[in-house]
Each structure stands twice: as structure tokens, then as C-alpha cells.
Write a protein that holds these residues in place. Structure first.
Motif, PDB file in Angstrom:
ATOM      1  N   GLY A  66      57.602-100.051  42.065  1.00 33.38           N
ATOM      2  CA  GLY A  66      56.475-100.398  42.924  1.00 33.38           C
ATOM      3  C   GLY A  66      55.892-101.754  42.600  1.00 33.38           C
ATOM      4  O   GLY A  66      55.982-102.269  41.496  1.00 33.38           O
ATOM      5  N   GLU A  67      55.282-102.324  43.619  1.00 39.11           N
ATOM      6  CA  GLU A  67      54.584-103.579  43.449  1.00 39.11           C
ATOM      7  C   GLU A  67      53.358-103.336  42.591  1.00 39.11           C
ATOM      8  O   GLU A  67      52.760-102.281  42.572  1.00 39.11           O
ATOM      9  CB  GLU A  67      54.146-104.121  44.818  1.00 39.11           C
ATOM     10  N   GLY A  68      52.978-104.325  41.836  1.00 43.62           N
ATOM     11  CA  GLY A  68      51.784-104.221  41.019  1.00 43.62           C
ATOM     12  C   GLY A  68      52.048-103.638  39.651  1.00 43.62           C
ATOM     13  O   GLY A  68      51.127-103.449  38.878  1.00 43.62           O
ATOM     14  N   ALA A  84      39.051 -88.603  49.705  1.00 45.01           N
ATOM     15  CA  ALA A  84      38.881 -89.603  48.651  1.00 45.01           C
ATOM     16  C   ALA A  84      38.448 -90.919  49.265  1.00 45.01           C
ATOM     17  O   ALA A  84      38.940 -91.314  50.332  1.00 45.01           O
ATOM     18  CB  ALA A  84      40.176 -89.784  47.866  1.00 45.01           C
ATOM     19  N   PHE A  85      37.520 -91.594  48.595  1.00 46.34           N
ATOM     20  CA  PHE A  85      37.045 -92.913  49.007  1.00 46.34           C
ATOM     21  C   PHE A  85      37.782 -93.968  48.194  1.00 46.34           C
ATOM     22  O   PHE A  85      37.846 -93.875  46.965  1.00 46.34           O
ATOM     23  CB  PHE A  85      35.536 -93.043  48.755  1.00 46.34           C
ATOM     24  N   CYS A  86      38.336 -94.963  48.874  1.00 46.48           N
ATOM     25  CA  CYS A  86      38.996 -96.060  48.189  1.00 46.48           C
ATOM     26  C   CYS A  86      37.944 -96.972  47.561  1.00 46.48           C
ATOM     27  O   CYS A  86      36.795 -97.051  48.027  1.00 46.48           O
ATOM     28  CB  CYS A  86      39.869 -96.846  49.167  1.00 46.48           C
ATOM     29  N   HIS A  87      38.348 -97.698  46.523  1.00 42.96           N
ATOM     30  CA  HIS A  87      37.407 -98.545  45.798  1.00 42.96           C
ATOM     31  C   HIS A  87      37.044 -99.808  46.561  1.00 42.96           C
ATOM     32  O   HIS A  87      36.159-100.550  46.120  1.00 42.96           O
ATOM     33  CB  HIS A  87      37.981 -98.890  44.421  1.00 42.96           C
ATOM     34  N   ASP A  88      37.711-100.075  47.680  1.00 40.89           N
ATOM     35  CA  ASP A  88      37.296-101.216  48.493  1.00 40.89           C
ATOM     36  C   ASP A  88      36.141-100.865  49.423  1.00 40.89           C
ATOM     37  O   ASP A  88      35.603-101.731  50.107  1.00 40.89           O
ATOM     38  CB  ASP A  88      38.473-101.771  49.299  1.00 40.89           C
ATOM     39  N   THR A 103      42.934 -96.938  40.607  1.00 40.22           N
ATOM     40  CA  THR A 103      41.723 -97.669  40.247  1.00 40.22           C
ATOM     41  C   THR A 103      41.548 -98.936  41.060  1.00 40.22           C
ATOM     42  O   THR A 103      40.424 -99.300  41.423  1.00 40.22           O
ATOM     43  CB  THR A 103      41.756 -98.006  38.745  1.00 40.22           C
ATOM     44  N   ASP A 104      42.647 -99.632  41.369  1.00 42.40           N
ATOM     45  CA  ASP A 104      42.534-100.860  42.162  1.00 42.40           C
ATOM     46  C   ASP A 104      42.616-100.602  43.659  1.00 42.40           C
ATOM     47  O   ASP A 104      42.547-101.540  44.456  1.00 42.40           O
ATOM     48  CB  ASP A 104      43.610-101.861  41.746  1.00 42.40           C
ATOM     49  N   GLY A 105      42.761 -99.329  44.057  1.00 41.49           N
ATOM     50  CA  GLY A 105      42.777 -98.983  45.472  1.00 41.49           C
ATOM     51  C   GLY A 105      44.079 -99.260  46.187  1.00 41.49           C
ATOM     52  O   GLY A 105      44.154 -99.136  47.406  1.00 41.49           O
ATOM     53  N   SER A 106      45.145 -99.602  45.452  1.00 44.55           N
ATOM     54  CA  SER A 106      46.411 -99.965  46.091  1.00 44.55           C
ATOM     55  C   SER A 106      47.276 -98.764  46.439  1.00 44.55           C
ATOM     56  O   SER A 106      48.149 -98.857  47.299  1.00 44.55           O
ATOM     57  CB  SER A 106      47.217-100.905  45.182  1.00 44.55           C
ATOM     58  N   PHE A 107      47.042 -97.627  45.760  1.00 44.52           N
ATOM     59  CA  PHE A 107      47.924 -96.473  45.926  1.00 44.52           C
ATOM     60  C   PHE A 107      47.101 -95.190  46.052  1.00 44.52           C
ATOM     61  O   PHE A 107      45.977 -95.101  45.559  1.00 44.52           O
ATOM     62  CB  PHE A 107      48.884 -96.355  44.740  1.00 44.52           C
TER      63      PHE A 107
END
Length: 431
Positions: free
Chosen positions: A81-83, A327-331, A370-374
Motif C-alpha cells: 500500500g501507498e504510505g 466512523a468519522f475520518c480525521h479530516d 490515524t491519518d485518515g487514508s485507510f
């Protein structure tokens, strides 16, 4: 009346009715559990998945008493995966929880923990030394948590809560007071290591881990099982939901009930605040996710998972569209929901239809990285599935709104001497 999943048209008042989405979320990988020939179907469920606050670890209850702790960077590397080069790559150090010196531990290590009973809830907690125990009269504590301390709390079928050191897999505390299943756990995000447990014994209990796990308070207002609880980002408010149609909001400074939110037609099973604390998402068996203003106690929008929207009588029964998790994303813009119709949906707070969808059989829970990417989602067979979240760049207006709402309530925003249109935007009234 024929009920279809995807309607061809747009919006009813206050309820989102969505057209067929054209985007399928990108699947990036899965974590599977080996199944022995004698394995039983019951007890295999993944009831909870969680990411560490610093993004270093991923944990899930894979069934049969076992919790797996896996370095998140290792997961991404295995997925290709990316990241993977930015998640959980910092070197860790750990202060001995019994007061020892800081010990470098290098890269995160994988752990398999046998909790001794079926695991229903789990949560990560990280320590901030400046946050002292509320029990100020006790000068000596068995455990002294350092700045880099990372804990995992597990809620068990027998009513016990076990606290583990994530870096070593060592059992630190065994909390015993609940009389039934501990369904959910959540740490205060301020680093105080205050832990709230939600149980089928109809109570929420508050524990102070910096005071060696002593129980601080029992919150009683639920008339039936408590399924889930969530802290606001500033740790001042707690939301709890359970086997009933009511959402409870608690003042965690006074340990008192602030208000009850009414609007669901069936059991409410999941809840989470937005990163700025201005919104609250709750998921129910009534086929809906409701986005609330927790400061005013009002419904801002409903995310419908069935069209036409079912009647309250149908929504209150076995409607085969139960929403299991939200679930709420961190963005602060994206929301994910898991439903019994074998779908995962990715929503944005400013659009009237899901931004993306993905197939998932027997999904039970979900959480954003944690970074909201996945997004990670657990299922009944003990496996976990991962998707890349739809990518979009937040507007400058939204970033400014989030920054303001982190420090101002809706009532304070309404008092600002600004144009009504801007006031409405800052209050999320334009959703």
C-alpha cells in the motif's frame, strides 16, 4: 411497495436519498485468521478494530480470546500500500511502567495476546505526563506512565477489563467491577488515561489508569445494554448509546447527564464525534446514520441506507438494513458506515450521496487510520478488510471552520457579529 437500494433521484427533506454511486472504493488488503477443521463459528467475530493514536499499531479482536497487535507500517508493506513509508516509521522508546528508565525498543513488534475470554471491546490509550491523576491525595502509584507509554485496553465476555503494555505485550492491570459483557472501551483523548467502559450491565464506568486503575464513577441512566461510547476531542463530553432509541450526552467534569437526543427508531449501536467536536454521528438499526449538533441537541442531517425511507414501524424491526458501525475520518469531512446489506459506504458531510461503496459480507465494525487514508472493517469470521479512502482536498473554508469549532461551541458561534451566511456555514447549518 418495492424497496430498492439505490434510487434514481435526489433528496427528501432532512434525509439523504442517493443515486447509484459510480465509484467503488479501492480494496488494498485483508488480515485473515487460520481456521482449524474443528473451529466453531461462534466466538470468531471481530467485534472491534483500532488504530494507535500515533499510527504505529493496528489491533483487532480476531476471535477465540485472541487480540493481534500488528505494526501498521508492516501491514501497509505487506499490502504493497501507498504510505507504507510514512506510517509508524518513527523509532519508539518506552518508559518502564513500573518507574524504570526509558528503554529504546526500535521498530514496533507484533504481538498475539490471549485475553482469557472472548474480546468484545478494545481501545488504545497514550499517556501525557503533564496530565496528573484526579486522585490528588495519593502520592504513591504502582504504575508511572511515561510520555511514550502506549496501552491497550480489552473488554471481555466475563465483565473484566485487561490493560496491556503494547510494546511488550505484558499484562499491567486487571479491572473487575462490571457484572456482564464489556461491550466497548474508549480512552479520553487528552492523554489523562481516563478510560470509560460500556457494558451490558446497563452502566458506564470511569477508570483512572494513572491512579492504578481505580474506578472513579459509575454512570447510570441507560435502561438496557450499553453498546458504545465516545469522547469529544477535548474530553469534556461523553456520548453513549445502547439498546434503546436514545443518545446520551454526559459532562465528564461533573459526571452528570447533559441531555438526551431523540430521533432514532431502533437500537443505537455506534457513535463518534467529528475531530472538531462540532458534529456527532450515531448509527442505528433503523437504517440511518444521524449527524447531530451535540451542543444544541438538534439533527443536522440523516444518511439513509434504504430508499424510500422506511416507516418507523418497519425501521424499528428486523429490516435487514441494520447499520452496525459508523466512523468519522480525521479530516472532518468523510464518514464510513457498515450495514447488514453487505456494503461499506463512504460519505462526505457536504454531499447527498455516498462518495464510494465497497462490498463486505457480515461486517461488524470499522475505524479510520490515524491519518485518515485507510478504513479497516472487521467481520464475523474474524478477518479484517482494508480500503483506501476516497481522496479529496479539503477547502480552506472547511479547514478554517474546523480550527474555529475546536475552540467554540455552536452557541458561541451564533453570537459572533458576522454575516448570517458565514454563521450558518460555521454552525454546519448548511449541510
Amino acid at each position: 411497495m418495492v424497496e430498492t437500494l439505490w434510487p434514481p433521484t435526489a433528496r427528501a427533506v432532512g434525509t439523504l436519498c442517493f443515486p447509484c454511486p459510480s465509484v467503488v472504493a479501492k480494496f488494498i488488503g485483508e488480515l485473515l485468521v487460520p481456521v482449524a477443521p474443528f473451529d466453531q463459528k461462534s466466538g470468531r467475530e471481530t467485534w472491534t478494530v483500532a488504530f494507535a493514536p500515533d499510527g504505529s499499531y493496528f489491533a483487532w479482536s480476531q476471535g477465540h480470546r485472541i487480540v493481534r497487535l500488528v505494526p501498521w507500517s508492516k501491514c501497509l508493506k505487506n499490502f504493497g500500500g501507498e504510505g507504507s513509508n510514512r506510517a509508524g516509521t518513527r523509532r519508539l522508546s518506552r518508559q518502564n511502567s513500573e518507574g524504570g528508565t526509558v528503554v529504546p525498543v526500535g521498530e514496533p513488534r507484533e504481538h498475539t495476546i490471549d485475553c482469557g475470554d472472548i474480546v468484545w471491546g478494545l481501545a488504545f490509550g497514550s499517556s501525557v505526563p503533564e496530565k496528573q491523576s484526579r486522585c490528588v491525595n495519593i502520592e504513591w502509584h504502582r504504575f508511572k506512565f511515561g510520555q511514550d507509554q502506549l496501552l491497550l485496553a480489552t473488554g471481555l465476555n466475563n465483565g473484566r477489563i485487561k490493560i496491556w503494555d503494547v510494546y511488550t505485550g505484558k499484562l499491567l492491570l486487571n479491572l473487575m467491577d462490571h457484572t456482564d459483557i464489556v461491550r466497548d472501551l474508549t480512552f479520553a483523548p487528552d492523554g489523562s488515561l481516563m478510560l470509560v467502559s460500556a457494558s451490558r450491565d446497563k452502566t458506564l464506568r470511569v477508570w483512572d489508569l494513572k491512579d492504578d486503575g481505580n474506578m472513579v464513577k459509575v454512570l447510570r441512566s441507560h435502561q438496557n445494554w450499553v453498546y458504545c461510547s465516545a469522547f469529544s476531542p477535548d474530553s469534556s463530553v461523553l456520548c453513549s448509546v445502547g439498546a434503546g432509541k436514545t443518545v446520551f450526552l454526559w459532562d465528564m467534569d461533573k459526571y452528570s447527564l447533559i441531555r438526551k437526543l431523540e430521533g432514532h427508531h431502533n437500537d443505537v449501536v455506534s457513535c463518534e464525534f467529528s475531530p472538531d467536536g462540532a458534529l456527532l454521528a450515531t448509527a442505528s438499526y433503523d437504517t440511518r446514520v444521524i449527524i447531530w449538533d451535540p451542543h444544541m441537541g438538534t439533527v443536522l442531517i440523516e444518511l439513509a441506507h434504504l430508499f424510500p425511507p422506511p416507516s418507523p414501524i418497519f425501521a424499528g424491526g428486523a429490516n435487514d438494513r441494520w447499520v452496525r458501525s459508523v466512523a468519522f475520518c480525521h479530516d472532518g469531512r468523510h464518514i464510513a458506515s457498515i450495514t447488514d446489506d453487505r456494503m461499506v459506504r463512504f460519505w462526505t458531510i457536504d454531499e447527498t450521496s455516498p462518495q464510494a461503496i465497497a462490498p463486505l459480507t457480515n461486517g461488524l465494525c470499522c475505524a479510520f487510520s490515524t491519518d485518515g487514508s485507510f478504513l479497516a472493517a472487521g467481520s464475523r469470521d474474524g478477518s479484517v478488510h482494508f480500503w483506501a479512502c476516497p481522496k479529496s482536498i479539503a477547502s480552506l473554508q472547511h479547514l478554517c471552520r474546523m480550527a474555529l469549532r475546536r475552540v467554540m461551541s455552536t452557541q458561541q458561534v451564533q453570537m459572533l457579529p458576522i454575516p448570517p451566511r458565514i454563521r450558518s456555514y460555521l454552525s454546519y447549518q448548511d449541510l
